[in-house]
Design an enzyme around this catalytic site. Structure first.
Site, PDB file in Angstrom:
ATOM      1  N   HIS A 552     -10.076 -56.228  29.283  1.00 47.37           N
ATOM      2  CA  HIS A 552      -8.733 -56.721  28.979  1.00 47.37           C
ATOM      3  C   HIS A 552      -7.927 -55.700  28.179  1.00 47.37           C
ATOM      4  O   HIS A 552      -7.136 -56.072  27.326  1.00 47.37           O
ATOM      5  CB  HIS A 552      -8.833 -58.023  28.178  1.00 47.37           C
ATOM      6  CG  HIS A 552      -9.413 -59.163  28.961  1.00 47.37           C
ATOM      7  ND1 HIS A 552      -9.737 -60.366  28.387  1.00 47.37           N
ATOM      8  CD2 HIS A 552      -9.712 -59.282  30.266  1.00 47.37           C
ATOM      9  CE1 HIS A 552     -10.222 -61.173  29.314  1.00 47.37           C
ATOM     10  NE2 HIS A 552     -10.221 -60.545  30.465  1.00 47.37           N
TER      11      HIS A 552
HETATM   12  C1  LIG Z   1     -13.875 -56.153  36.042  1.00 47.39           C
HETATM   13  C2  LIG Z   1     -12.668 -56.849  35.484  1.00 47.39           C
HETATM   14  C3  LIG Z   1     -12.728 -58.217  35.221  1.00 47.39           C
HETATM   15  C4  LIG Z   1     -11.618 -58.888  34.713  1.00 47.39           C
HETATM   16  N1  LIG Z   1     -11.647 -60.247  34.601  1.00 47.39           N
HETATM   17  C5  LIG Z   1     -10.496 -60.915  34.344  1.00 47.39           C
HETATM   18  C6  LIG Z   1     -10.416 -62.323  34.484  1.00 47.39           C
HETATM   19  O1  LIG Z   1     -11.380 -63.000  34.858  1.00 47.39           O
HETATM   20  N2  LIG Z   1      -9.239 -62.942  34.198  1.00 47.39           N
HETATM   21  C7  LIG Z   1      -8.137 -62.242  33.796  1.00 47.39           C
HETATM   22  O2  LIG Z   1      -7.114 -62.847  33.532  1.00 47.39           O
HETATM   23  N3  LIG Z   1      -8.189 -60.904  33.662  1.00 47.39           N
HETATM   24  C8  LIG Z   1      -9.320 -60.230  33.967  1.00 47.39           C
HETATM   25  N4  LIG Z   1      -9.338 -58.866  33.920  1.00 47.39           N
HETATM   26  C9  LIG Z   1      -8.149 -58.168  33.410  1.00 47.39           C
HETATM   27  C10 LIG Z   1      -6.961 -58.181  34.351  1.00 47.39           C
HETATM   28  O3  LIG Z   1      -7.378 -58.098  35.685  1.00 47.39           O
HETATM   29  C11 LIG Z   1      -6.040 -57.023  33.972  1.00 47.39           C
HETATM   30  O4  LIG Z   1      -5.616 -57.187  32.646  1.00 47.39           O
HETATM   31  C12 LIG Z   1      -4.791 -56.942  34.838  1.00 47.39           C
HETATM   32  O5  LIG Z   1      -5.141 -56.908  36.195  1.00 47.39           O
HETATM   33  C13 LIG Z   1      -3.994 -55.718  34.464  1.00 47.39           C
HETATM   34  O6  LIG Z   1      -2.846 -55.632  35.259  1.00 47.39           O
HETATM   35  P1  LIG Z   1      -1.932 -54.338  35.290  1.00 47.39           P
HETATM   36  O7  LIG Z   1      -0.854 -54.622  36.263  1.00 47.39           O
HETATM   37  O8  LIG Z   1      -1.568 -53.994  33.903  1.00 47.39           O
HETATM   38  O9  LIG Z   1      -2.872 -53.164  35.784  1.00 47.39           O
HETATM   39  P2  LIG Z   1      -3.714 -53.035  37.133  1.00 47.39           P
HETATM   40  O10 LIG Z   1      -3.871 -54.351  37.797  1.00 47.39           O
HETATM   41  O11 LIG Z   1      -4.933 -52.280  36.797  1.00 47.39           O
HETATM   42  O12 LIG Z   1      -2.769 -52.182  38.085  1.00 47.39           O
HETATM   43  C14 LIG Z   1      -2.517 -50.832  37.954  1.00 47.39           C
HETATM   44  C15 LIG Z   1      -2.356 -50.261  39.348  1.00 47.39           C
HETATM   45  O13 LIG Z   1      -1.757 -48.990  39.255  1.00 47.39           O
HETATM   46  C16 LIG Z   1      -2.441 -48.086  40.089  1.00 47.39           C
HETATM   47  N5  LIG Z   1      -2.257 -46.755  39.517  1.00 47.39           N
HETATM   48  C17 LIG Z   1      -2.617 -46.335  38.292  1.00 47.39           C
HETATM   49  N6  LIG Z   1      -2.292 -45.053  38.109  1.00 47.39           N
HETATM   50  C18 LIG Z   1      -1.694 -44.657  39.253  1.00 47.39           C
HETATM   51  C19 LIG Z   1      -1.129 -43.430  39.682  1.00 47.39           C
HETATM   52  N7  LIG Z   1      -1.093 -42.371  38.895  1.00 47.39           N
HETATM   53  N8  LIG Z   1      -0.616 -43.353  40.945  1.00 47.39           N
HETATM   54  C20 LIG Z   1      -0.626 -44.442  41.756  1.00 47.39           C
HETATM   55  N9  LIG Z   1      -1.137 -45.622  41.390  1.00 47.39           N
HETATM   56  C21 LIG Z   1      -1.671 -45.731  40.150  1.00 47.39           C
HETATM   57  C22 LIG Z   1      -3.868 -48.554  40.060  1.00 47.39           C
HETATM   58  O14 LIG Z   1      -4.597 -48.088  41.171  1.00 47.39           O
HETATM   59  C23 LIG Z   1      -3.694 -50.063  40.052  1.00 47.39           C
HETATM   60  O15 LIG Z   1      -3.637 -50.603  41.341  1.00 47.39           O
HETATM   61  C24 LIG Z   1     -10.440 -58.170  34.413  1.00 47.39           C
HETATM   62  C25 LIG Z   1     -10.377 -56.792  34.667  1.00 47.39           C
HETATM   63  C26 LIG Z   1     -11.462 -56.137  35.218  1.00 47.39           C
HETATM   64  C27 LIG Z   1     -11.356 -54.664  35.512  1.00 47.39           C
END
Ligand SMILES: Cc1cc2nc3c(=O)[nH]c(=O)nc-3n(C[C@H](O)[C@H](O)[C@H](O)COP(=O)(O)OP(=O)(O)OC[C@H]3O[C@@H](n4cnc5c(N)ncnc54)[C@H](O)[C@@H]3O)c2cc1C
Ligand SMILES: *[C@@H]1O[C@H](CO)[C@@H](O)[C@H](O)[C@H]1NC(C)=O
Ligand SMILES: *[C@@H]1O[C@H](CO)[C@@H](O)[C@H](O)[C@H]1NC(C)=O
Ligand SMILES: *[C@@H]1O[C@H](CO)[C@@H](O)[C@H](O)[C@H]1NC(C)=O
Ligand SMILES: *[C@@H]1O[C@H](CO)[C@@H](O)[C@H](O)[C@H]1NC(C)=O
Length: 620
Positions: A552
């Site tokens: 997280h």
């Molecule tokens: C194993 C795991 C279990 C989890 N379990 C839970 C759960 O049960 N419930 C819950 O609520 N949360 C859970 N989480 C946390 C939650 O999924 C994350 O907090 C949330 O998805 C984050 O969203 P985000 O949009 O900030 O980032 P992300 O969803 O990580 O999105 C970032 C995106 O940007 C892309 N990206 C990054 N850098 C670049 C670049 N330079 N060029 C192009 N693309 C790029 C990545 O590939 C990715 O697709 C979990 C996370 C993980 C990893």
């Protein structure tokens, strides 16, 4: 079974070219049951110097929402850039969540060695999985849908961020949501017209019944933890459609894949945000696709949704960050901002296993891999639908919490239908980073028959005080950043965790669990054998040996008002001192909510999209 998994693993990880595997091979399997809302998003390769109104970097939990909402304005041309490819048949299976962290869908970050965590794990570092796929970490995650406590958001507002109080943001949780749980359909806390399906796993775990009864015995109610009262016991609400994962991509991107003003480029890595040095105005981004470097131009804004690690890294590589650190990396500073500080995370202690005398209560990996489970999954049912294997959640308050908000929990307990002891195939070991040597020492003495009837109940520190930092390793995008989560650097966090273990012992001691003669497996962890088993000192030691993150990570691009030296983005999510650059993802959170983070990120993205429309005059 082990062979089948091995084969899949080899194909997925080392065999075919990753693009081929993920984009074609698995495509053949995914689209059932046929749902017109679902289908593959076409890949688009922009022309060099092609212009868009908005460029969204990262198609994760947040990016998919932003792309959907911005393309509701027909005259806005939007480019969504994602480093990964498609989700697939396997990533849809809720209980296989931990398997995905071993595929190229994970960026594969690790922490620097930590003085008080992950001390006995592989490489003596913490694994920090992050999604690299359409849908981002919402494809790797455990599907659990939690929003946090209302005061978490009121705290954000009190830190000087108008518009972020619970009363302001509840509408965005509801806007995004399509609640499928009958008894919540009329709740004023849930939405029925959003894109994101929220459901219980169709599988009724007998263990969950025991858990609920135990909670009642201890005076806790069974409640909707996303409703009026967070404290209590519940069955996990999950991002799930017909027993399958409903990632951000499936929820928000696929239904709008035919919009003509939306272009999505996959397998594309953004390496830099382009900022004019004199005016500090963004004009586009630079990326690499199939070994070719391109630049695309943004007429209105660039929106960074690359996540807590990706967004902070890209900002610093583009010259926005702490001057002193950027200088060391040989990067010219355009705007001096505290990027990378304020890294917060939830840590969990997951090494314990509890033994019951009836194997029908538990679901271990061999049960999950059985043809019976596979057959019932085909109809959207069975144990494979358990979100990451979780069968029950509890939100409680330990006696070390000094929170002035009495209704806010400081500890979450997650009950898994299986345990590390029952990890016959080795998937869980890999996810947790536990070594085989450790595994055989602690659990190897248990006969397989007994390992079969074990489950887990893990404390999660949801109100941590420790704060970490993310820094660049070099000025090259492909060098993973240096991440120091500093878990338990505040010793109160360690004390709270020990109290979490004590709460779990209380739960195990209830009549409900003693009906099955439930026992904690009591072989001490390597490195802690010198301490008295079950003493506070023993648990402190054990927690530091094997605690892992719940993934997280938030906070590296903190939201704070102008003039606050800790802030990176404004309450409207615009990067301070830069024109035309916004961040919408987990990185903007000023303080981590007492909750899993996917739902809060989706909320942030929904609100961000409305603010963008407002700022450009498309919302009254
Ligand atoms: C194993 C795991 C279990 C989890 N379990 C839970 C759960 O049960 N419930 C819950 O609520 N949360 C859970 N989480 C946390 C939650 O999924 C994350 O907090 C949330 O998805 C984050 O969203 P985000 O949009 O900030 O980032 P992300 O969803 O990580 O999105 C970032 C995106 O940007 C892309 N990206 C990054 N850098 C670049 C670049 N330079 N060029 C192009 N693309 C790029 C990545 O590939 C990715 O697709 C979990 C996370 C993980 C990893
Ligand atoms: C929800 O409200 C509607 C209309 O008020 C009612 O018909 C329905 O039975 C209610 N459903 C539940 C589950 O309470
Ligand atoms: C908290 O409870 C434990 C027993 O579970 C007890 O040993 C400890 O002293 C208590 N701590 C405080 C601060 O009350
Ligand atoms: C709780 O304890 C922490 C650390 O000791 C302190 O910083 C904080 O102010 C305390 N909070 C309250 C409400 O007393
Ligand atoms: C499990 O243990 C309980 C309590 O000792 C006992 O009553 C019950 O019969 C046992 N069940 C099985 C299946 O052995």
């Amino acid at each position: 079974m082990r062979c089948v998994f091995l084969l899949l693993y080899v194909t997925a990880v080392r065999g075919l070219d990753a693009n081929f595997f993920f984009d074609y091979w698995t495509d053949l399997f995914r689209p059932w049951p046929l749902n017109p809302k679902e289908g593959f998003v076409q890949d688009y390769t922009p022309k060099h110097r092609e212009e868009f109104d908005f460029i969204v970097v990262g198609a994760g939990s947040a990016g998919c929402v932003i792309a959907n909402r911005l393309t509701e304005v027909p005259q806005w041309k939007v480019l969504l850039i994602e480093a990964g490819g498609n989700e697939n048949f396997f990533s849809d299976v809720p209980i296989f969540a931990s398997f995905l962290s071993m595929t190229p869908m994970n960026w594969g970050y690790t922490s620097e060695p930590e003085p008080r965590a992950c001390k006995d794990l592989r490489g003596k570092v913490c694994f920090l999985p992050r999604g690299k796929v359409l849908g981002g970490s919402s494809v790797l995650n455990f599907l659990i849908y939690q929003r946090g406590h209302p005061e978490d958001y009121n705290d954000w507002a009190r830190m000087g961020n108008p518009g972020w109080s619970y009363d302001d943001i509840l509408q965005y949780f509801k806007k995004s949501e399509n609640i499928k749980i009958d008894e919540l359909k009329n709740s004023s806390y849930h939405g029925r017209n959003g894109y994101l399906d929220i459901d219980h796993a169709p599988y009724k775990s007998p263990l969950e019944k025991v858990f609920r009864k135990a909670g009642e015995e201890l005076g806790y109610e069974r409640r909707d933890p996303n409703g009026e009262h967070m404290m209590g016991f519940s069955k996990p609400q999950a991002t799930m459609r017909n027993g399958r994962r409903c990632s951000s991509s499936k929820a928000f991107l696929e239904p709008v894949r035919f919009r003509r003003n939306l272009k999505v480029t996959k397998h594309t890595i953004v390496t830099k945000i382009l900022i004019k040095p004199q005016t500090k105005t963004i004009y586009g981004v630079e990326f690499i696709k199939r070994n070719k470097r391109y630049r695309v131009l943004a007429r209105r804004e660039v929106i960074l949704s690359a996540g807590t690690i990706g967004s902070a890294q890209l900002l610093m590589l583009s010259g926005v960050g702490p001057t002193e650190h950027l200088e060391k990396m040989g990067i010219r500073t355009l705007v001096d901002l505290p990027v990378g500080y304020n890294l917060q995370d939830h840590v969990t202690f997951s090494g314990n296993a509890f033994i019951v005398n009836d194997s029908r209560l538990c679901v271990n990996d061999l049960t999950a891999a059985s043809p019976f489970s596979a057959a019932s999954y085909m109809t959207g049912k069975g144990p494979l639908t358990l979100p990451g294997g979780a069968a029950g959640l509890a939100f409680i308050r330990t006696n070390v919490s000094n929170d002035s908000v009495a209704s806010r929990p400081d500890m979450e307990l997650v009950m898994g239908a299986g345990s590390l002891a029952g990890d016959f195939i080795g998937i869980l070991r890999s996810l947790l980073g536990v070594t085989d040597k450790w595994f055989w020492k602690v659990y190897g003495t248990l006969p397989p028959k007994v390992r079969w009837r074990t489950f887990s109940l893990n404390p999660v520190l949801i109100r941590p005080r420790s704060v970490g930092r993310l820094m660049l390793r070099s000025s090259n995008f492909f060098d993973h950043p240096r991440i120091q989560p500093n878990y338990f650097s505040d010793l109160n966090d360690l004390k709270a965790m020990v109290q979490g273990v004590r709460m779990i012992e209380n739960i195990i001691g209830t009549k409900a669990f003693q009906q099955y003669n439930t026992k904690l497996h009591d072989i001490p962890f390597p490195g802690c054998e010198h301490l008295i088993f079950d003493s506070d000192e023993y648990w402190e030691c054990a927690i530091m040996q094997t605690s892992i993150t719940l993934d997280h990570q938030v906070g590296t691009c903190k939201m704070a008002p102008t003039g606050d030296p800790t802030g990176v983005v404004s309450p409207r999510l615009l990067v301070h001192g830069v024109k035309g650059l916004r961040i919408a993802d987990a990185s903007i959170m000023p303080r981590i909510p007492a909750s899993h983070t996917h739902a809060p990120v989706v909320m942030i993205a929904e609100k961000a999209a409305d603010m963008i429309k407002e700022d450009w005059g498309y919302l009254n």
